[in-house]
Write a protein that holds these residues in place. Structure first.
Motif, PDB file in Angstrom:
ATOM      1  N   GLU A  48       3.215   0.496  11.384  1.00 12.73           N
ATOM      2  CA  GLU A  48       3.498  -0.948  11.454  1.00 12.73           C
ATOM      3  C   GLU A  48       2.308  -1.772  11.005  1.00 12.73           C
ATOM      4  OE1 GLU A  48       5.049  -2.332  15.153  1.00 12.73           O
ATOM      5  OE2 GLU A  48       6.527  -0.707  15.247  1.00 12.73           O
ATOM      6  N   ILE A  49       1.170  -1.467  11.627  1.00 10.44           N
ATOM      7  CA  ILE A  49      -0.019  -2.242  11.299  1.00 10.44           C
ATOM      8  C   ILE A  49      -0.376  -2.038   9.828  1.00 10.44           C
ATOM      9  CG2 ILE A  49      -2.453  -2.583  11.857  1.00 10.44           C
ATOM     10  CD1 ILE A  49      -1.808  -1.543  14.654  1.00 10.44           C
ATOM     11  N   ALA A  50      -0.228  -0.813   9.392  1.00  8.38           N
ATOM     12  CA  ALA A  50      -0.557  -0.507   7.993  1.00  8.38           C
ATOM     13  C   ALA A  50       0.279  -1.361   7.065  1.00  8.38           C
ATOM     14  CB  ALA A  50      -0.322   0.976   7.728  1.00  8.38           C
ATOM     15  N   SER A  51       1.559  -1.444   7.380  1.00  7.42           N
ATOM     16  CA  SER A  51       2.413  -2.218   6.475  1.00  7.42           C
ATOM     17  C   SER A  51       2.031  -3.687   6.491  1.00  7.42           C
ATOM     18  CB  SER A  51       3.872  -2.039   6.862  1.00  7.42           C
ATOM     19  OG  SER A  51       4.099  -2.632   8.121  1.00  7.42           O
ATOM     20  N   VAL A  52       1.610  -4.153   7.651  1.00  9.72           N
ATOM     21  CA  VAL A  52       1.172  -5.555   7.724  1.00  9.72           C
ATOM     22  C   VAL A  52      -0.060  -5.754   6.856  1.00  9.72           C
ATOM     23  CG1 VAL A  52       0.204  -7.321   9.233  1.00  9.72           C
ATOM     24  CG2 VAL A  52       2.161  -5.961   9.999  1.00  9.72           C
ATOM     25  N   ARG A  53      -1.009  -4.870   7.027  1.00  5.39           N
ATOM     26  CA  ARG A  53      -2.237  -5.009   6.245  1.00  5.39           C
ATOM     27  C   ARG A  53      -1.945  -4.932   4.750  1.00  5.39           C
ATOM     28  NH1 ARG A  53      -7.255  -3.910   8.714  1.00  5.39           N
ATOM     29  NH2 ARG A  53      -7.968  -4.643   6.693  1.00  5.39           N
ATOM     30  N   LEU A  54      -1.163  -3.969   4.396  1.00 10.91           N
ATOM     31  CA  LEU A  54      -0.841  -3.820   2.973  1.00 10.91           C
ATOM     32  C   LEU A  54      -0.044  -5.024   2.475  1.00 10.91           C
ATOM     33  CD1 LEU A  54      -0.004  -0.028   2.788  1.00 10.91           C
ATOM     34  CD2 LEU A  54      -2.069  -1.216   2.005  1.00 10.91           C
ATOM     35  N   GLY A  55       0.782  -5.560   3.361  1.00  7.97           N
ATOM     36  CA  GLY A  55       1.532  -6.760   2.981  1.00  7.97           C
ATOM     37  C   GLY A  55       0.606  -7.907   2.649  1.00  7.97           C
ATOM     38  N   HIS A  56      -0.457  -8.043   3.441  1.00  6.17           N
ATOM     39  CA  HIS A  56      -1.438  -9.091   3.166  1.00  6.17           C
ATOM     40  C   HIS A  56      -2.070  -8.872   1.803  1.00  6.17           C
ATOM     41  CE1 HIS A  56      -1.973  -9.849   7.744  1.00  6.17           C
ATOM     42  NE2 HIS A  56      -0.865 -10.375   7.248  1.00  6.17           N
ATOM     43  N   VAL A  57      -2.445  -7.647   1.563  1.00  6.41           N
ATOM     44  CA  VAL A  57      -3.060  -7.366   0.265  1.00  6.41           C
ATOM     45  C   VAL A  57      -2.075  -7.662  -0.854  1.00  6.41           C
ATOM     46  CG1 VAL A  57      -4.134  -5.580  -1.158  1.00  6.41           C
ATOM     47  CG2 VAL A  57      -4.553  -5.622   1.305  1.00  6.41           C
ATOM     48  N   ASN A  58      -0.873  -7.321  -0.590  1.00  2.00           N
ATOM     49  CA  ASN A  58       0.154  -7.537  -1.599  1.00  2.00           C
ATOM     50  C   ASN A  58       0.355  -8.999  -1.952  1.00  2.00           C
ATOM     51  OD1 ASN A  58       1.219  -5.461  -2.989  1.00  2.00           O
ATOM     52  ND2 ASN A  58       2.835  -5.000  -1.506  1.00  2.00           N
ATOM     53  N   LEU A  59       0.072  -9.860  -0.983  1.00  2.00           N
ATOM     54  CA  LEU A  59       0.155 -11.286  -1.291  1.00  2.00           C
ATOM     55  C   LEU A  59      -0.618 -11.581  -2.565  1.00  2.00           C
ATOM     56  CD1 LEU A  59      -0.398 -13.075   2.155  1.00  2.00           C
ATOM     57  CD2 LEU A  59       1.677 -13.078   0.781  1.00  2.00           C
ATOM     58  N   PHE A  60      -1.815 -11.019  -2.574  1.00  2.00           N
ATOM     59  CA  PHE A  60      -2.679 -11.250  -3.732  1.00  2.00           C
ATOM     60  C   PHE A  60      -2.218 -10.423  -4.923  1.00  2.00           C
ATOM     61  CE2 PHE A  60      -6.460  -9.339  -5.858  1.00  2.00           C
ATOM     62  CZ  PHE A  60      -6.716 -10.379  -6.693  1.00  2.00           C
ATOM     63  N   MET A  61      -1.936  -9.155  -4.667  1.00  2.00           N
ATOM     64  CA  MET A  61      -1.594  -8.249  -5.766  1.00  2.00           C
ATOM     65  C   MET A  61      -0.369  -8.726  -6.514  1.00  2.00           C
ATOM     66  SD  MET A  61      -3.911  -5.905  -5.646  1.00  2.00           S
ATOM     67  CE  MET A  61      -3.431  -4.298  -6.254  1.00  2.00           C
ATOM     68  N   ARG A  62       0.614  -9.174  -5.758  1.00  2.00           N
ATOM     69  CA  ARG A  62       1.832  -9.631  -6.411  1.00  2.00           C
ATOM     70  C   ARG A  62       1.586 -10.904  -7.206  1.00  2.00           C
ATOM     71  NH1 ARG A  62       5.765  -8.007  -2.061  1.00  2.00           N
ATOM     72  NH2 ARG A  62       5.951  -5.772  -2.483  1.00  2.00           N
ATOM     73  N   ALA A  63       0.672 -11.740  -6.669  1.00  2.00           N
ATOM     74  CA  ALA A  63       0.395 -13.000  -7.367  1.00  2.00           C
ATOM     75  C   ALA A  63      -0.131 -12.720  -8.776  1.00  2.00           C
ATOM     76  CB  ALA A  63      -0.615 -13.826  -6.574  1.00  2.00           C
ATOM     77  N   ILE A  64      -0.812 -11.603  -8.891  1.00  2.00           N
ATOM     78  CA  ILE A  64      -1.312 -11.299 -10.227  1.00  2.00           C
ATOM     79  C   ILE A  64      -0.507 -10.182 -10.878  1.00  2.00           C
ATOM     80  CG2 ILE A  64      -3.663 -12.126  -9.787  1.00  2.00           C
ATOM     81  CD1 ILE A  64      -4.444  -9.250  -9.208  1.00  2.00           C
ATOM     82  N   GLY A  65       0.683  -9.978 -10.364  1.00  2.00           N
ATOM     83  CA  GLY A  65       1.586  -9.047 -11.014  1.00  2.00           C
ATOM     84  C   GLY A  65       1.329  -7.595 -10.711  1.00  2.00           C
ATOM     85  N   LEU A  66       0.654  -7.293  -9.653  1.00  2.00           N
ATOM     86  CA  LEU A  66       0.413  -5.897  -9.278  1.00  2.00           C
ATOM     87  C   LEU A  66       1.077  -5.596  -7.936  1.00  2.00           C
ATOM     88  CD1 LEU A  66      -3.358  -5.720 -10.209  1.00  2.00           C
ATOM     89  CD2 LEU A  66      -1.416  -4.823 -11.517  1.00  2.00           C
ATOM     90  N   ASP A  67       0.837  -4.391  -7.485  1.00  2.00           N
ATOM     91  CA  ASP A  67       1.362  -4.034  -6.166  1.00  2.00           C
ATOM     92  C   ASP A  67       0.511  -2.927  -5.601  1.00  2.00           C
ATOM     93  OD1 ASP A  67       3.186  -2.688  -4.095  1.00  2.00           O
ATOM     94  OD2 ASP A  67       4.308  -4.490  -4.668  1.00  2.00           O
ATOM     95  N   VAL A  68       0.344  -2.948  -4.281  1.00  5.81           N
ATOM     96  CA  VAL A  68      -0.479  -1.901  -3.683  1.00  5.81           C
ATOM     97  C   VAL A  68       0.121  -0.534  -3.921  1.00  5.81           C
ATOM     98  CG1 VAL A  68      -1.833  -2.994  -1.913  1.00  5.81           C
ATOM     99  CG2 VAL A  68       0.610  -2.701  -1.556  1.00  5.81           C
ATOM    100  N   GLU A  69       1.432  -0.506  -4.111  1.00  6.24           N
ATOM    101  CA  GLU A  69       2.084   0.793  -4.322  1.00  6.24           C
ATOM    102  C   GLU A  69       1.502   1.474  -5.555  1.00  6.24           C
ATOM    103  OE1 GLU A  69       4.174   2.035  -2.197  1.00  6.24           O
ATOM    104  OE2 GLU A  69       4.034   0.220  -0.971  1.00  6.24           O
ATOM    105  N   LEU A  70       1.137   0.661  -6.525  1.00  6.79           N
ATOM    106  CA  LEU A  70       0.577   1.218  -7.752  1.00  6.79           C
ATOM    107  C   LEU A  70      -0.742   1.916  -7.475  1.00  6.79           C
ATOM    108  CD1 LEU A  70       1.325  -1.833 -10.046  1.00  6.79           C
ATOM    109  CD2 LEU A  70       2.655   0.253  -9.760  1.00  6.79           C
ATOM    110  N   LEU A  71      -1.409   1.467  -6.437  1.00  4.10           N
ATOM    111  CA  LEU A  71      -2.711   2.055  -6.132  1.00  4.10           C
ATOM    112  C   LEU A  71      -2.558   3.372  -5.397  1.00  4.10           C
ATOM    113  CD1 LEU A  71      -4.550  -1.147  -4.912  1.00  4.10           C
ATOM    114  CD2 LEU A  71      -4.682  -0.048  -7.142  1.00  4.10           C
ATOM    115  N   GLY A  72      -1.409   3.532  -4.786  1.00  3.12           N
ATOM    116  CA  GLY A  72      -1.215   4.709  -3.953  1.00  3.12           C
ATOM    117  C   GLY A  72      -1.410   5.963  -4.747  1.00  3.12           C
TER     118      GLY A  72
END
Lengths: 876, 100
Positions: free
Chosen positions: A852-876
């Motif tokens: 749960e916490i992980a998804s929240v944290r990653l969601g926060h990061v994704n705020l930024f990543m998505r804004a620039i057209g990326l996604d944390v999933e790509l980093l996985g």
């Protein structure tokens, strides 16, 4: 010796036989249980008397029957050992018709009731209780003696005549008392007195011994009515003064005994009653005992007041027994008018079933028992029912008597008087809140009032009755009067009116009276305050010199040392400024409540006038608030002390005031405040002191709280304002930040970064929603954005608070996202480079975290990543 | 009247009343009056080992003057409002002091 076989001595000579209940005695159905033994013992010395006296009087009151065994011996009565010399009822019943005729004749001849004007007039309002207080009421003796003296001749006559005359005589007396509607002339005697007198009298003539009597005395079943006397208490006093007492004592032994021993019934009684399971006498017996013991004199009532007239109906052959019935109990009749035979008879009949002319309480459904004989003739069941009923009645009557002991102690007037006094005191104590109305209540009880309004569900009514108390009270009383006493409605109204007037006067007096709530004793330091119900006594109330206002107060150093350099004076000054703001705010909010009803086209001039006044006042307060805020103080960039308004924001309560201020001020003023905050962004304590330093990577708790409070109290109104601002405002604000503040500091604080996020995202939003935006503006914005980007880029690695393990970095991601949306591809690249480490760390850390916490944290990061057209999933 | 006004809002909340004789009682505030006398219901003694004689007492009336502290339920206190109420109280007290 009469043919009846009882002595013919004059009543006054014979005296009162001790067993007979006094008229003044109040039968207590229960008192006898405990006192029976004692009574018997006491009777020892009277045995002689009993032996010589025919003792018929004992059986007069059937309630005494249980004692018969004690007194007369317990051998079973039989026809053999029972004489017939006291069969008065049987004898009398033979001449019942004659008696009746005589009675009617007597009544017909009866002169109009003699008045006893003097006494009656003197004491019209006697309650009948007066004599309770006086145990040694001497006049009673005289009165009774007097009565006996008056009519001795009746008793001289042969028995039968005497009886009939007596019967006539009684109505006569009754009529007297009825005619005068009260017989105050004769005072009540205490029972002891009566008995003493009787005894004294009886000693003189030794009445012929009636040997057989004791043995004969049949345990006669109780007479219903005898248990009723308590009711007399209830009714009697109100209607009549102390009636003739002693005379009746005389009458009773004579008349009431007679019927008892009807030869026919006697044997039966002997045979049956003793064996009876439900032995009635035990219950009725108590009243008699009580009568004896009780000194209560008020019972002269026992007067025979209803009499043979009943016989006119001729329904029941034995006429005498009814007298017995009527005698002690018939009370209510006394208050009734003229002794019209018919009327009386009607009443009598009505009264019979219930007992003493009183239709309260359960009446026996079965045959009406007016005579012991009747009772004996009843079936077992009926008798049992009757006796039970009887016992119940006795109990109830006793209860009523006990309850009504103090009835009539206070007249309605008395009660009203007391009520008025209480009401007056109440008004004085509360100081007449009505003067001030609900506003005063609000002032006194502000917290509770507002709290209950906010949180709802007030347990007690918010505007508690204080102000309406008097009215409510009066209303209730009025209701009582209106419903309860129709008869007295007029009187009640008068009382009500007077009470209302009284209350009004009390209120006026309370208003007029200078409020002496304090007493200043000369030479003392303080004042003594009086307390009342509403305002409990405060402690010492020290009078303050006018000008203090904190200047002379010992300056305490703030326990919490603020990091900024403001001196103690500045701090205090700032706090005072804040308080002024609050005072003005409260005034404004109060004033809002007083807003007159909205204006219409056809509002009357008074309303318009009030509106104008209201507007004027709110305007004044508005200006006052603006001044208090000190927002227009010139900005001195080089000053060591912060701007007064900014200083206010360094205090929690200053921050808390902002939302309330924003509600009160207009658009222009909001922009002014926003501008002021933006200009001093890096000077705000929540920005300047909230930047993590290498020494102290984590903010202190106090600072965190400050930041938290600021973002909850100040940011929302600012954000709300910015989110409605046009681009030029946003440009202007961003320009001010870039020009006037240290962006390195601003960008590293949460508040500063949030504000930047607000501005950028608003601009971005405007750009997307209104494509036809002014090119010039847009170019200006792009310029500013680039400047901002360049300024922020170097600190990007440092903008994150704490370590990677702290989750509280969402605002940074939001900022990065806002930046990323508006950034050119090249700028996005630079952004990613700047925060790449943090992104990778966060992703790595979140792998170790719970899902749960992980998804929240990653969601926060994704705020930024998505804004620039990326996604944390790509980093996985 | 501020305290009275304040405590009235705590009616039916659970409070802990600390008396001057060191007994602490936790219970539901049923009523309070202007003397800050307190009526508690469902009372439990905080240190019931120390005050065993009170263990069977379920409700009680406490004279206001023997109360040392009342522990408040934080959720039931509106601090902003309380601040304002205090300001009002202070203002009226100041007005009275100057006037009297």
């Amino acid at each position: 010796m009469s043919f009846f076989g009882f002595d013919t001595s004059l009543p006054r000579d014979r005296g009162h036989q001790t067993k007979a209940p006094g008229f003044g005695a109040v039968p207590d159905a229960f008192a006898g249980l405990s006192s029976r033994r004692t009574v018997d013992d006491d009777d020892d010395d009277a045995i002689d008397f009993e032996d010589t006296y025919d003792g018929l009087g004992d059986r007069l009151d059937e309630t005494d029957d249980a004692f018969n065994d004690d007194t007369f011996g317990s051998e079973p009565a039989s026809q053999q050992n029972v004489g017939k010399d006291f069969d008065f009822a049987g004898q009398t019943s033979k001449i019942a018709n004659t008696l009746q005729e005589e009675h009617m004749l007597f009544q017909a001849r009866q002169p109009p009731p003699r008045m006893e004007p003097a006494r009656q007039a003197a004491r019209p309002a006697r309650t009948g209780y007066e004599n309770y207080a006086k145990t040694d009421y001497i006049p009673q003796l005289e009165a009774s003696a007097n009565i006996w003296g008056i009519q001795p001749k009746h008793h001289i006559q042969p028995q039968q005549t005497q009886q009939s005359q007596q019967i006539q005589h009684q109505p006569h007396q009754r009529q007297e008392s009825q005619g005068t509607s009260a017989t105050p002339a004769r005072k009540m005697m205490s029972l002891e007195e009566v008995e003493a007198m009787m005894r004294a009298q009886s000693k003189k003539p030794g009445p012929p011994a009636q040997a057989p009597q004791p043995a004969q005395a049949p345990p006669v079943p109780p007479h219903p009515q005898h248990q009723m006397p308590p009711q007399q208490h209830v009714h009697y006093p109100s209607q009549q003064g102390p009636p003739t007492g002693p005379p009746q004592i005389l009458q009773r032994p004579q008349q009431q005994t007679a019927p008892r021993s009807s030869p026919a019934s006697r044997p039966q009684g002997h045979a049956e009653l003793p064996g009876h399971a439900v032995q009635p006498p035990s219950i009725p017996q108590h009243p008699t005992i009580l009568q004896r013991q009780r000194p209560a004199p008020s019972e002269p009532v026992a007067q025979t007041q209803r009499h043979p007239p009943a016989q006119a109906a001729g329904q029941r052959p034995p006429s005498q027994p009814r007298q017995i019935l009527q005698n002690p109990n018939r009370l209510s009749g006394q208050g009734q008018p003229i002794s019209q035979a018919a009327q009386r008879q009607a009443e009598y009949q009505r009264a019979l079933p219930v007992g003493p002319g009183h239709n309260r309480g359960p009446s026996l459904q079965g045959p009406v028992v007016t005579h012991p004989e009747q009772l004996l003739n009843l079936t077992e069941e009926e008798r049992a029912a009757f006796l039970i009923e009887d016992a119940k009645r006795a109990k109830r009557n006793h209860k009523i008597h006990m309850l009504s002991k103090d009835n009539g102690l206070m007249t309605p007037q008395d009660k009203n008087f007391i009520t008025r006094i209480q009401l007056q005191q109440l008004m004085a104590a509360t100081g007449g809140l009505e003067e001030h109305g609900p506003e005063a209540a609000l002032a006194e009880d502000f917290y509770y009032q507002v709290y209950t309004q906010i949180r709802g569900a007030p347990r007690q009514t918010p505007h508690q009755p204080t102000s309406q108390f008097a009215q409510t009270y009066i209303f209730q009383t009025g209701g009582r009067y209106g419903v309860g006493g129709r008869k007295h409605q007029r009187g009640g109204d008068n009382h009500m009116q007077r009470m209302e007037q009284q209350v009004q006067r009390a209120v006026e007096a309370a208003k007029a009276k200078p409020k002496g709530k304090q007493l200043v004793i000369e030479g003392s330091l303080g004042k003594i305050s009086f307390s009342n119900a509403k305002t409990p006594k405060p402690l010492l109330n020290i009078k303050r010199p006018e000008s203090t206002d904190g200047f002379h107060a010992t300056a305490r150093r703030p326990s919490r040392v603020h990091l900024h350099d403001s001196s103690v004076f500045d701090r205090k000054g700032t706090l005072r400024n804040i308080e002024r703001v609050y005072s003005t705010l409260m005034l404004m909010e109060d004033h809002e409540r007083l807003m007159p009803p909205p204006l219409h086209a056809d509002s009357d001039p008074a309303t318009i006038q009030r509106h104008l006044e209201w507007q004027t006042k709110i305007q004044g307060l508005h200006e006052q608030l603006w001044q208090d805020l000190k927002i227009m103080e010139p900005i001195n960039p080089n000053s060591l002390t912060p701007h007064p308004f900014i200083a206010m924001l360094s205090h929690p309560k200053g921050k808390k005031a902002i939302p309330r201020i924003f509600r009160q001020i207009d658009e222009q003023q909001r922009i002014t405040i926003l501008t002021m905050i933006v200009v001093h962004l890096d000077a705000l304590s929540v920005v300047a002191h909230a930047v993590p330093t290498p020494d102290e990577p984590n903010l202190s708790r106090a600072t965190r709280e400050e930041v938290e409070l600021f973002s909850h109290a100040v940011m929302p109104p600012l954000f709300a304002h910015i989110s409605e601002s046009p681009l030029n405002i946003v440009i202007g604000l961003l320009g001010l930040i870039l020009d006037r503040t240290n962006l390195q500091v601003v960008a590293r604080s949460k508040i500063g970064m949030s504000l930047l996020t607000m501005l950028i995202s608003r601009a971005e939003l405007l750009k997307q929603s209104t494509p036809e935006i002014n090119i010039v503006d847009w170019e200006q914005w792009t310029q500013l954005y680039n400047r901002l980007f360049d300024s922020v880029e170097p600190v990007l690695p440092f903008v994150f608070p704490g370590s990677v393990n702290d989750g509280d970095d969402v605002y940074v991601w939001q900022f990065l996202a806002a930046m990323g949306v508006g950034a050119s591809p090249e700028q996005q690249q630079r952004l990613v480079l700047g925060v790449k480490d943090r992104v990778m760390e966060t992703v790595a850390v979140s792998k170790a975290l719970p899902a749960e916490i992980a998804s929240v944290r990653l969601g926060h990061v994704n705020l930024f990543m998505r804004a620039i057209g990326l996604d944390v999933e790509l980093l996985g | 009247m501020l305290f009275f006004s304040f405590f009235k809002t705590l009616v039916d909340h659970e409070v802990t009343v600390e008396l001057k004789n060191e007994i602490s009682l936790r219970g539901t505030l049923k009523s309070v009056d202007q003397y800050l006398n307190i009526k508690l219901d469902d009372v439990s003694v905080v240190e019931d080992v120390r005050w065993p004689h009170l263990s069977s007492t379920r409700n009680m009336f406490i004279r206001g003057s023997v109360v040392r502290y009342v522990h408040l339920p934080a959720a039931a206190v509106d601090t902003a409002l309380l601040e304002d109420a205090t300001r009002r109280e202070a203002a009226s007290a100041a007005a009275k002091a100057k006037q009297g």
